[in-house]
Every structure is written in C-alpha cells, then in structure tokens.
Design a protein around this motif. Structure first.
Motif, PDB file in Angstrom:
ATOM      1  N   ASP A 230      37.514  86.597   5.909  1.00  0.00           N
ATOM      2  CA  ASP A 230      37.825  87.209   4.622  1.00  0.00           C
ATOM      3  C   ASP A 230      39.132  86.696   4.041  1.00  0.00           C
ATOM      4  O   ASP A 230      39.284  86.599   2.813  1.00  0.00           O
ATOM      5  CB  ASP A 230      37.898  88.732   4.768  1.00  0.00           C
ATOM      6  CG  ASP A 230      36.532  89.347   5.028  1.00  0.00           C
ATOM      7  OD1 ASP A 230      35.524  88.658   4.748  1.00  0.00           O
ATOM      8  OD2 ASP A 230      36.479  90.495   5.523  1.00  0.00           O
ATOM      9  N   THR A 231      40.096  86.342   4.919  1.00  0.00           N
ATOM     10  CA  THR A 231      41.426  85.993   4.424  1.00  0.00           C
ATOM     11  C   THR A 231      41.915  84.622   4.868  1.00  0.00           C
ATOM     12  O   THR A 231      42.927  84.146   4.343  1.00  0.00           O
ATOM     13  CB  THR A 231      42.457  87.037   4.892  1.00  0.00           C
ATOM     14  OG1 THR A 231      42.491  87.058   6.329  1.00  0.00           O
ATOM     15  CG2 THR A 231      42.099  88.416   4.369  1.00  0.00           C
ATOM     16  N   TRP A 332      45.245  80.686   3.464  1.00  0.00           N
ATOM     17  CA  TRP A 332      45.445  82.078   3.851  1.00  0.00           C
ATOM     18  C   TRP A 332      45.560  82.912   2.590  1.00  0.00           C
ATOM     19  O   TRP A 332      46.379  82.634   1.718  1.00  0.00           O
ATOM     20  CB  TRP A 332      46.711  82.224   4.698  1.00  0.00           C
ATOM     21  CG  TRP A 332      46.949  83.627   5.198  1.00  0.00           C
ATOM     22  CD1 TRP A 332      46.024  84.521   5.619  1.00  0.00           C
ATOM     23  CD2 TRP A 332      48.219  84.270   5.306  1.00  0.00           C
ATOM     24  NE1 TRP A 332      46.612  85.692   5.994  1.00  0.00           N
ATOM     25  CE2 TRP A 332      47.976  85.571   5.822  1.00  0.00           C
ATOM     26  CE3 TRP A 332      49.541  83.886   5.045  1.00  0.00           C
ATOM     27  CZ2 TRP A 332      49.005  86.493   6.049  1.00  0.00           C
ATOM     28  CZ3 TRP A 332      50.559  84.786   5.276  1.00  0.00           C
ATOM     29  CH2 TRP A 332      50.296  86.087   5.775  1.00  0.00           C
ATOM     30  N   ARG A 333      44.706  83.920   2.486  1.00  0.00           N
ATOM     31  CA  ARG A 333      44.662  84.793   1.322  1.00  0.00           C
ATOM     32  C   ARG A 333      44.836  86.232   1.790  1.00  0.00           C
ATOM     33  O   ARG A 333      43.867  86.991   1.874  1.00  0.00           O
ATOM     34  CB  ARG A 333      43.341  84.613   0.583  1.00  0.00           C
ATOM     35  CG  ARG A 333      43.119  83.179   0.119  1.00  0.00           C
ATOM     36  CD  ARG A 333      41.814  83.004  -0.639  1.00  0.00           C
ATOM     37  NE  ARG A 333      41.704  81.668  -1.198  1.00  0.00           N
ATOM     38  CZ  ARG A 333      40.711  81.274  -1.996  1.00  0.00           C
ATOM     39  NH1 ARG A 333      39.721  82.118  -2.300  1.00  0.00           N
ATOM     40  NH2 ARG A 333      40.687  80.037  -2.476  1.00  0.00           N
ATOM     41  N   PRO A 334      46.086  86.630   2.130  1.00  0.00           N
ATOM     42  CA  PRO A 334      46.295  87.969   2.680  1.00  0.00           C
ATOM     43  C   PRO A 334      45.937  89.075   1.701  1.00  0.00           C
ATOM     44  O   PRO A 334      45.559  90.166   2.107  1.00  0.00           O
ATOM     45  CB  PRO A 334      47.790  87.976   3.018  1.00  0.00           C
ATOM     46  CG  PRO A 334      48.383  86.905   2.168  1.00  0.00           C
ATOM     47  CD  PRO A 334      47.339  85.870   2.031  1.00  0.00           C
ATOM     48  N   THR A 335      46.064  88.821   0.405  1.00  0.00           N
ATOM     49  CA  THR A 335      45.670  89.773  -0.627  1.00  0.00           C
ATOM     50  C   THR A 335      45.003  89.002  -1.753  1.00  0.00           C
ATOM     51  O   THR A 335      45.048  87.767  -1.789  1.00  0.00           O
ATOM     52  CB  THR A 335      46.892  90.536  -1.178  1.00  0.00           C
ATOM     53  OG1 THR A 335      47.728  89.607  -1.908  1.00  0.00           O
ATOM     54  CG2 THR A 335      47.713  91.170  -0.059  1.00  0.00           C
ATOM     55  N   ASP A 336      44.444  89.757  -2.681  1.00  0.00           N
ATOM     56  CA  ASP A 336      43.837  89.094  -3.835  1.00  0.00           C
ATOM     57  C   ASP A 336      44.889  88.422  -4.708  1.00  0.00           C
ATOM     58  O   ASP A 336      44.578  87.503  -5.466  1.00  0.00           O
ATOM     59  CB  ASP A 336      43.064  90.111  -4.681  1.00  0.00           C
ATOM     60  CG  ASP A 336      41.805  90.611  -3.987  1.00  0.00           C
ATOM     61  OD1 ASP A 336      41.347  89.907  -3.052  1.00  0.00           O
ATOM     62  OD2 ASP A 336      41.309  91.689  -4.356  1.00  0.00           O
ATOM     63  N   GLU A 337      46.137  88.894  -4.589  1.00  0.00           N
ATOM     64  CA  GLU A 337      47.201  88.378  -5.443  1.00  0.00           C
ATOM     65  C   GLU A 337      47.953  87.206  -4.833  1.00  0.00           C
ATOM     66  O   GLU A 337      48.655  86.476  -5.543  1.00  0.00           O
ATOM     67  CB  GLU A 337      48.221  89.485  -5.767  1.00  0.00           C
ATOM     68  CG  GLU A 337      47.665  90.644  -6.569  1.00  0.00           C
ATOM     69  CD  GLU A 337      46.864  91.611  -5.710  1.00  0.00           C
ATOM     70  OE1 GLU A 337      47.103  91.640  -4.470  1.00  0.00           O
ATOM     71  OE2 GLU A 337      45.977  92.306  -6.268  1.00  0.00           O
ATOM     72  N   LEU A 338      47.878  87.006  -3.524  1.00  0.00           N
ATOM     73  CA  LEU A 338      48.721  86.028  -2.847  1.00  0.00           C
ATOM     74  C   LEU A 338      47.853  85.048  -2.046  1.00  0.00           C
ATOM     75  O   LEU A 338      47.082  85.459  -1.185  1.00  0.00           O
ATOM     76  CB  LEU A 338      49.692  86.748  -1.903  1.00  0.00           C
ATOM     77  CG  LEU A 338      50.760  85.893  -1.225  1.00  0.00           C
ATOM     78  CD1 LEU A 338      51.659  85.221  -2.270  1.00  0.00           C
ATOM     79  CD2 LEU A 338      51.588  86.756  -0.275  1.00  0.00           C
ATOM     80  N   HIS A 339      48.004  83.754  -2.363  1.00  0.00           N
ATOM     81  CA  HIS A 339      47.245  82.701  -1.693  1.00  0.00           C
ATOM     82  C   HIS A 339      48.209  81.629  -1.199  1.00  0.00           C
ATOM     83  O   HIS A 339      49.091  81.180  -1.940  1.00  0.00           O
ATOM     84  CB  HIS A 339      46.233  82.055  -2.642  1.00  0.00           C
ATOM     85  CG  HIS A 339      45.144  82.973  -3.083  1.00  0.00           C
ATOM     86  ND1 HIS A 339      44.203  82.612  -4.037  1.00  0.00           N
ATOM     87  CD2 HIS A 339      44.813  84.238  -2.713  1.00  0.00           C
ATOM     88  CE1 HIS A 339      43.358  83.619  -4.229  1.00  0.00           C
ATOM     89  NE2 HIS A 339      43.716  84.615  -3.443  1.00  0.00           N
ATOM     90  N   TRP A 422      50.924  83.244  -6.467  1.00  0.00           N
ATOM     91  CA  TRP A 422      51.191  84.689  -6.422  1.00  0.00           C
ATOM     92  C   TRP A 422      50.985  85.260  -7.814  1.00  0.00           C
ATOM     93  O   TRP A 422      51.581  84.797  -8.782  1.00  0.00           O
ATOM     94  CB  TRP A 422      52.619  84.945  -5.943  1.00  0.00           C
ATOM     95  CG  TRP A 422      52.993  86.401  -5.883  1.00  0.00           C
ATOM     96  CD1 TRP A 422      52.247  87.418  -5.395  1.00  0.00           C
ATOM     97  CD2 TRP A 422      54.213  86.983  -6.343  1.00  0.00           C
ATOM     98  NE1 TRP A 422      52.907  88.608  -5.508  1.00  0.00           N
ATOM     99  CE2 TRP A 422      54.138  88.374  -6.081  1.00  0.00           C
ATOM    100  CE3 TRP A 422      55.380  86.471  -6.926  1.00  0.00           C
ATOM    101  CZ2 TRP A 422      55.161  89.249  -6.415  1.00  0.00           C
ATOM    102  CZ3 TRP A 422      56.411  87.338  -7.250  1.00  0.00           C
ATOM    103  CH2 TRP A 422      56.298  88.721  -6.984  1.00  0.00           C
TER     104      TRP A 422
END
Length: 973
Positions: A230-231, A332-339, A422
């Motif tokens: 997922d991330t 790495w995509r820890p959140t939808d906002e940060l890649h 971000w």
C-alpha cells in the motif's frame, strides 16, 4: 465575484508575459589566468514533466497509444511530444535515440553501424537539445560513437536501453520551470518505477539480433521485477546486449588538390612529381623532368584545382559492442500527501573494434627525403567536371598505406536521484529533488601503418564517373599479399580519458488550484568535465622502426614485417553495396603479435599528456555552476465564452564558468585557465484557446539560451591536421546563444484517435558562431617541431623543400570561432492520425512531416538541418496480432560547415536518407496470454549512410550498416 477573480488572473498573466519579454540579458567576462583547474559541463532543465505536454503516446497497443496521444494533446498548454510505455519494456525501438526519432521534428545522428546515437530537434544540432534524467541534468562521458569526436554538450542516447524507461518527454516550447539550456528543446528521460504498475510483476525480454553485414546473431535481453504494498514499492531491472559488428565502408578524410608550385591556387595538399621516379612506366624515362600538366591532359588552371580524395580508402570495422545497464527504484508513500522516490542507474558500455583502412596515399605525397616520401604521382589522361572534381584518370607512381587501429573503449555511468512530493493541502504542493552522477570514459587506440615501397611501379586507375556512390579505385598490384614489399609508415599510441560529474538540487512550490496557481522555484546545478589526451607515438615509433622510421633498426625491422601481416579476414567485402567497390581485399596486421614484439604495454602506460585527442577534438576541463530561479503563473479564463488556458512567467539563470586548456610553452605543456560569468532572463508565455469543442488553437512566445560549445571555449591551439596545414584555436570569450521563439498552431479532432494538427514556429538566434580564418607562421604557434607526429613533420619538411620557405615561416591557417552571426529558423509541422476501420477493422495510419527554412546575415547555417522530413506509420492491430510499418525520411543537409580542408565554402553534406522498419507482435494463446512473440526488421531496404564533400560526386564517407532482424519473446507475469 468570479468575474473579478478572472480579471485579476488575466492581469497577472499579462503582466508576467510583458515584463518577461522586456527583460535584458547580461554578460560579464573575467580576466584570463594561468593555472590548473578542474572541469564541468552544463546544467539542465527542470522537470515540469509530471504533467504531460503534448502528443503523449501511451504504448500498450498501437491504437491505445494513439488514443492516449489524442486525449493528452487536447489537455496540453505547451507545444511538445511525449512517449509513454504503460508496461515495462514496451517502449518502441532498441534505444532511446531510436524511440525519440518517432516524434515530429526529431532527426537522428547515426553511428557508422546505423544505430541512432544523438538527436537533433527542429533544425538545431544535438548540442542545442537539453537532455535530463528524471528532471535533473545528465552528462555522459562517451564521445559520439565509433569514430568519436564529440566534445560539446551532446548526450549519446544509445547508451540507455529502452527496456528500463517508461516515459520520454520532449518540450518544444519552454515553461519558466523548465531548466534552461535547450534552444531546440528539452528532453526528459524518466526511468521505470514500481508504482507505474502496482502489485508484483516480472517482465522478461529475450531477443536474438541478426545482422546481414556479417551474418552473425547477437543476444539482447532484459529482466525487470517490481513489487508494491500500500505504501512502499521496489523495482529492479537489468538490460544487456552484446552485438557482433561489421561495417564495410569507404572514406576519404576530405578532398584536395595538388601543388604546381609557389602561388598555385587551391589547398595544395600534395606535390606532383617534378622528375620521373624509377619504375613509373607508361613510356616515361626515370630521372627526366616531367610536365604533369601535359601528362594530365588538362590545362594548368584545371589541374591546379582538380579535386581528388585526400585518402581514398576502403575501410573494414569489425568487433564487439556490449552494454549492460542496471536500475533500482524505490518509492515510499507513507500518506496520500507525502511521496518519496529514490532512483539509481548504473551502466557500462564497451566497444572493442578493429578498423583497417587501405589508403590511396594522395595527401602529403610528393618528392622528399624521408623514408615515406613517394616521389610524387604523375597524372595521366584526367577528366574533370564543371566543379573541378576529377572523374577519371590514371596515376603513375602511386602509393598505398595500410592504417590499422584497435579501438578499445569503455564508458561507465552512475546516477542517484532522490526526490519527494509533499501536498499538505489542496492548494499547496512542494517538490524537491537532488541528483549526483559520475561518468568515466577511456579510449585506447594503437595504430600500425605500413606503406608500399616507394617508386615500385604502383598504378592507380580511378573511376568517378557515377557508376557507384563513391569513386572506384583499382591498382596493378595485389594489396592482399603480405610479401608485396611493405615497409613501415608510422605507429601511434594514443589514449583519451574523459570524465563528467554532476550534482544539483531543485525546489519547487505550487500555490493554487486548477483554475489559477502560482509556481515558484530555485535550482542549483554544477557540472564538471575533463577531456585529457595522452600520446607516446614518438618514443614508441623510434623503438619500433628506428630514426626516421626507416626500418633499418628497431624491434620490428622492415625485413621482418611480412611475418606480422595476414590476408584480409573476409571474402565478401562490399557485398551490401549496389555494385563494385574497387579493390576488395588487402593485408591486415596481427595486432597481438605486434604488441608483444614491441613492448607496447609499457609505452602505453607511460604515455605523456598531449594537446589534442586522437579524434581531433580539443582537450581540457570545464567547471560550470548555475544558480536559477523562476516564477510561473498557470490559469484558465474565458474569452468570448470559451476557455483560454495560459502559462506564463520568467526564469533567471546565473552561470559561473571556469575552463582550462593545455597549451605548449617551449617544451612544456601548461594549463591556461579562463573564467566568465553571465546572467540570462528567460521569459515565456504559452496559450491554448478552445475555439470549438473539437478545435484547439495554440500560441507561445519565449526566450531560450544554450551555453557555448564546450569544445570551442577551451583555451589553447589544437594542431592535429596530418597535412600540417590547419590549426584550430579555442575562444573562451564566446558568449551563450540566445533565441527568441514564436510558435502558433492548433488541432482539429475528428473523433476517436483521429486528429489533424498544424504548427508553425520561428527561432531568432543571436550569437551564433562562425569561423574566423587567419594565417600565421608555424613558428608563431609556439609548437615544437619535435612534438609533432611523424606525418606532420614530413609534410612540413616536404612543403618547405617544394616552396623554398623555412619551416618556421610556413603559413598555417588558423580557424577560431567567434560570436558574429544571427540565425533565423522557420518551420512547419503537420500531424495526421487516422483510423481506417471503415475499410478494414484494426487498420490505420499516423503521419507527420516537418519543413524547415534557415537564413543568416553571414550565410552560415545550422548543421544537420533537413529542409524536409517526414515519418509515416501504417498499422494493423486486431485479434492479438499487431503489425506496424514505419518509414522515416530526412532530406539532405549540411553536416559540418566550411571551410573544410582549407577550401573556402566547402562543407560536408549528408545525403537524403529514408529508413523503413517493421515491428510486429503476436500474443501467444497459452500461459494466460502472458507471452508475446516479437519481430523487428530494421533498415529493410538496406540504405547506406553517405556524406559528401560539397559536391554530390565527391563522397566523403559511405557506410553500409545493412539490415537487422530481431526475433524474440516478451513475457509478463
């Protein structure tokens, strides 16, 4: 409230465009100093590549790619093209240069084996195109292919396999966020990443490549694996090829005329016989004066400018070329906002070639005292055309020399590129990236040359009446006989080391939404480059064949030469030519035996530094640091009730440049350095108007720049002309090229994948360089006579003897580049994509054509500009079968501006050439249709690659790369 917001946006966009177009460019030059310094290269355009520009071609199936192109073109604001591979390993063609050649306005530079190496866009050469890797600057230390010589900002795209890349973007009109440096355009290469296709996947490509030039099969393949959660995602891939190469060719190293004495017209590249040499035959009496005007059958004025190949020679290149590339990409995509993303590429390429040339020795021939002096040719019964090109004749007392070289080239490349995106809110987006790359290149080139014995009765029978695309040279002796009486001509040990290193960081911030946004950013880029040459020819030659290379002494005396010679290694030389190629076999050396007998390795390892490279280019270092900043406005407003999309703003770049070049002072080589700083303000505006639901109109205005030719700004003098007639001086005071650009165009969308597009463009380029020609005495060049290669020493001695002028007082032509000219390029591009399902389901075509016209106040032109070019693709795709026929044609063009070989106005010209390729695939009906059979046939019609010396019947070079057939499997699990 909305109408008020729109008016504010319109005012901001207009103000940005107008203020930008009025901005000045400044240039400051520092003093020249003497020291040793390091070297860089150039910086790169920034990545606005996350949004497609124009003509995005999504490569899954042919029709899907064209549908995606049509959809993306509707949404684009700028002028440009893109190619996408939706699946790994499916970019078309065998390397990235070949892939980009499918775009409108793109022209390929090809190596002698027919493979594309560099691209030229919209009429400007490869050095005017900015190439990026994942939005960051890209430098590779390689030097342009087999014959080498590139010393500028070109990038050899054959170094990169298409299997590891999924997206190529070509921006033809810039945005402010585009890194500066590409007047012609900016290309961004984007490697594969794991989230391009989520899940777990393995792609394998295996092909056999058959080349009909040598009848050999070579392997090529790729393996790419990726996995995402997922991330987090990881992708690793490797691609490799090892090609068995053979290229038959004809070369001349230019054309020239012979000297009839002091004050003779022409370039006087050799001296005719003044006294009949021994064994001349033809009823001539040895030792008697000879009137070559009378024997030639021409008038004196005709013979004084009668053009012949300087070194007419059949040439055979054989060997292996290998390339292996590896890619690792993490996301790495820890959140939808940060890649986060991290890309790493490593590549290594090797060329191990033997190149053997049998030269008809015209250049530098004539009476003389050295062991290699021929006594001079006697022309008999010549004919010439209206341009002075010799079309037929016999040449008594001729001479041949075998020139045999080993090319051992190794190029390495590393690149690391971290980046993050971000987006803390719907209206704020921050992008940051960094890059570091390093590349190294080493070329080792030993040369052994053997000459027929002077005054041994060799005749040459010359036919250039048009029966072939090159002159036909035949002789009365067997050039394939090791016991013909060969003697030493010369030996060379020449090495080149090149290196590049880049580092940079970019930060971009966007504030706003799809209706209106402001984007600002900054960039730091540093590029260092070094080209250094090493030459131990003088000491090596003295040890091998003694003083004056007489062969009376040395490790391999003349009496032992025959045991180191072998007969020609192929029995069908010229089999791909359309007719006779003249003589078709000649002796070749045993390289390994010669190197072992002459202690070659120790002389190679102790080679001292030299001023010029074996490929003739300038040497030195460059260190270039660029600080950039920009602001960019993007918005949509209404005009007459229809949407008007706009992109506008300004880019600023400050360049600091330090160049270092080796120069001879007395008997010592020292480094001369020069520093410069300059500033450029680069405004741009791009507009797209929705005239109707299916009609788009586009316009763009911009100012762009390209930094000066890296090879031309190196200080010092390069004196590599074997005839010792021409020297080249660098000019560290060269300023950048700038260009004011205007584009207008539009498209009519006819439904489905169909559309018709037309665009017109104009580039007004200032600061274009031209060659300033001056004359200087040899002594004033401050180059010690003893530092010259033996061929140059003999040429100066013989010229001094023939003219009665002391060697130090002999005139040398010095060519030096200067910023003098303006250049205007106007062009049209037409694209038509049309399905033909109404005739046959799955049938269709895509076509594009480009027209270019250039002019300048000096008459100078940009090289490589074909007035007309087009690309035609017919395709069929249905039921798991896809077939595509692609034909690319480029009109004739100037390859290198004159003066060539010291003949005013003489340029090198590339012939018009078309290439027909086939690509086909069939989805096999098993393994869940995961395996596809692929077939590619390249250069179906066996087109040669030909360049001429000013006139159509004066061939400069002709190469026969032949056809290639690639058959293989592609599996995706």
């Amino acid at each position: 409230m909305r109408s008020n917001r729109i008016s504010v946006r319109a005012v901001l966009l207009g103000a940005a465009a107008l203020s930008g177009l009025a901005a000045p460019a400044a240039f400051a030059q520092d003093a020249t100093t003497t020291d040793t310094a390091a070297a860089p290269q150039d910086a790169a355009p920034q990545d606005s590549a996350n949004e497609p520009t124009a003509e995005d071609i999504i490569v899954t199936g042919i029709r899907a790619s064209l549908q995606s192109a049509t959809n993306a073109k509707r949404d684009a604001v700028t002028f440009g093209d893109s190619i996408f591979a939706e699946d790994i390993g499916k970019l078309p063609a065998t390397n990235l240069a070949e892939t980009l050649n499918r775009m409108p306005g793109v022209r390929l530079n090809r190596d002698i084996n027919g493979e594309g190496t560099q691209i030229a866009i919209r009429g400007l050469g490869p050095s005017f195109t900015r190439v990026l890797l994942n939005g960051s600057q890209l430098q590779v230390a390689s030097d342009g292919g087999t014959n080498g010589g590139s010393a500028n900002r070109e990038v050899d795209l054959d170094f990169f396999p298409s299997e590891l890349f999924t997206r190529l973007d070509l921006a033809k009109s810039p945005t402010p966020s585009t890194l500066e440096g590409g007047i012609a355009g900016t290309v961004n290469l984007r490697n594969a990443r794991p989230f391009d296709k989520e899940g777990t996947h393995i792609t394998a490509v295996a092909q056999g490549q058959y080349t009909d030039s040598n009848g050999k099969i070579s392997p090529r393949g790729a393996l790419v694996a990726s996995h995402t959660t997922d991330t987090f995602g990881i992708l690793v891939g490797v691609a490799g090829v090892k090609t068995k190469t053979r290229v038959d060719g004809f070369e001349t190293v230019g054309w020239g005329d012979g000297s009839l004495g002091a004050g003779d017209a022409g370039n006087n590249n050799w001296n005719w016989a003044s006294v009949v040499p021994a064994n001349a035959g033809h009823g001539l009496v040895a030792g008697q004066p000879v009137d070559v005007v009378a024997t030639s059958g021409l008038t004196r004025s005709q013979l004084s400018t009668a053009l012949l190949p300087r070194l007419g020679r059949n040439s055979l290149t054989t060997g292996d070329r290998s390339r292996i590339s590896a890619l690792a990409a993490l996301e790495w995509r820890p959140t939808d906002e940060l890649h986060f993303a991290l890309d790493g590429i490593w590549a290594k390429s090797k060329r191990n070639y033997n190149k053997v040339n049998m030269n008809w020795q015209v250049r530098n021939s004539g009476p003389g005292t050295g062991a290699q002096a021929t006594g001079g040719m006697i022309p008999i019964d010549l004919t010439v055309d209206d341009n002075g090109v010799v079309t037929s004749g016999t040449f008594a007392n001729s001479s041949f020399f075998l020139e045999a070289s080993e090319f051992k080239q190794t190029t390495k490349f590393w690149n690391i590129n971290p980046s993050l995106t971000w987006q803390p809110s719907d209206t704020v987006k921050v992008e940051a990236s960094a890059n570091w790359s390093k590349s190294e290149f080493f070329r080792e080139q030993p040369t052994f040359a053997f000459q027929t014995a002077p005054n041994s009765g060799v005749d040459v029978y010359y036919d250039n009446t048009g029966a072939a695309n090159r002159p036909l040279i035949t002789t009365n002796v067997d050039l394939n006989d090791p016991n013909l009486g060969w003697q030493w001509y010369r030996q060379n040990i020449q090495l080149v080391r090149r290196s590049t290193e880049t580092k940079g960081a970019h930060l971009d911030t966007t504030i706003g939404d799809d209706q209106f946004s402001i984007k600002i950013g900054g960039a730091y880029d540093r590029a260092q480059r070094s080209i250094r040459a090493y030459d131990n020819s003088t000491a090596y030659q003295l040890s091998v064949c003694g003083t004056g290379c007489t062969g009376a002494t040395g490790t391999v005396p003349t009496t032992a030469i025959a045991q180191y010679l072998k007969q020609f290694p192929v029995n069908n030389f010229g089999h791909l030519a359309s007719g006779s190629v003249g003589y078709n076999a000649f002796v070749v050396p045993d390289f390994d035996a010669l190197k072992a007998a002459t202690d070659y390795a120790s002389y190679r390892d102790s080679a001292p530094e030299a001023r010029g490279a074996v490929t003739g280019g300038a040497t030195g270092d460059m260190d270039e640091t660029v600080w950039g900043a920009y602001f960019e406005l993007n918005g949509v407003t209404q005009l007459f009730g229809r949407d008007l999309h706009a992109n506008a703003g300004m880019r600023y770049a400050h360049t600091r440049q330090v160049v270092v070049g080796p120069s001879q002072v007395g008997t010592t080589i020292i480094d001369i350095s020069s520093k410069s700083n300059y500033d450029n303000f680069l405004p741009s505006i791009n507009l797209t108007y929705d005239l109707l639901d299916n009609v788009k109109l586009r316009a763009s205005a911009s100012r762009t720049m390209t930094r000066p030719d890296a090879g031309q700004i190196l200080p010092g003098i390069t004196f590599s002309d074997p005839s010792a007639l021409v020297a080249t001086a660098g000019n560290p005071d060269l300023t950048p090229y700038t260009s004011d650009n205007f584009d207008i165009g539009g498209e009519v969308y006819t439904g489905g994948i169909g559309y018709v597009g037309l665009s017109a463009f104009m580039k007004n380029i200032q600061g274009f360089t031209e060659t300033q020609v001056t004359s200087a005495s040899f002594g004033s060049l401050n180059i010690p006579f003893d530092s010259l290669i033996a061929t140059q020493q003999d040429a100066l001695r013989n010229r001094a003897a023939a003219t009665g002028v002391a060697i130090n007082d002999l005139p040398i032509t010095v060519n030096r580049p200067i910023n003098l000219s303006d250049l205007k390029i106007k062009g049209l591009e037409v694209t038509w994509v049309q399905p033909l399902d109404f005739l046959f389901q799955g049938l269709g075509f895509s076509a594009n054509g480009t027209y270019l016209k250039q002019s300048s106040s000096s008459g100078l032109v940009a090289t490589g500009v074909s007035p007309y070019s087009y690309n035609l693709q017919g395709f069929y795709e249905n039921g798991g079968l896809s077939v595509s026929l692609n034909y690319v044609w480029n009109d004739k063009s100037i390859a290198v501006n004159g003066p060539q070989n010291n003949i005013p106005g003489a340029a090198l010209r590339s012939d018009a050439r078309g290439q027909l390729d086939l690509s086909a695939g069939y989805q096999l009906p098993f393994l869940d249709k995961a395996v596809r059979l692929t077939l590619d046939v390249l250069n179906i019609t066996n087109e040669p690659i030909r360049t001429t010396f000013e006139y159509s019947n004066a061939a400069y070079s002709v190469y026969y790369p032949g056809r290639q057939v690639l058959l293989g499997l592609r599996a995706n699990f």
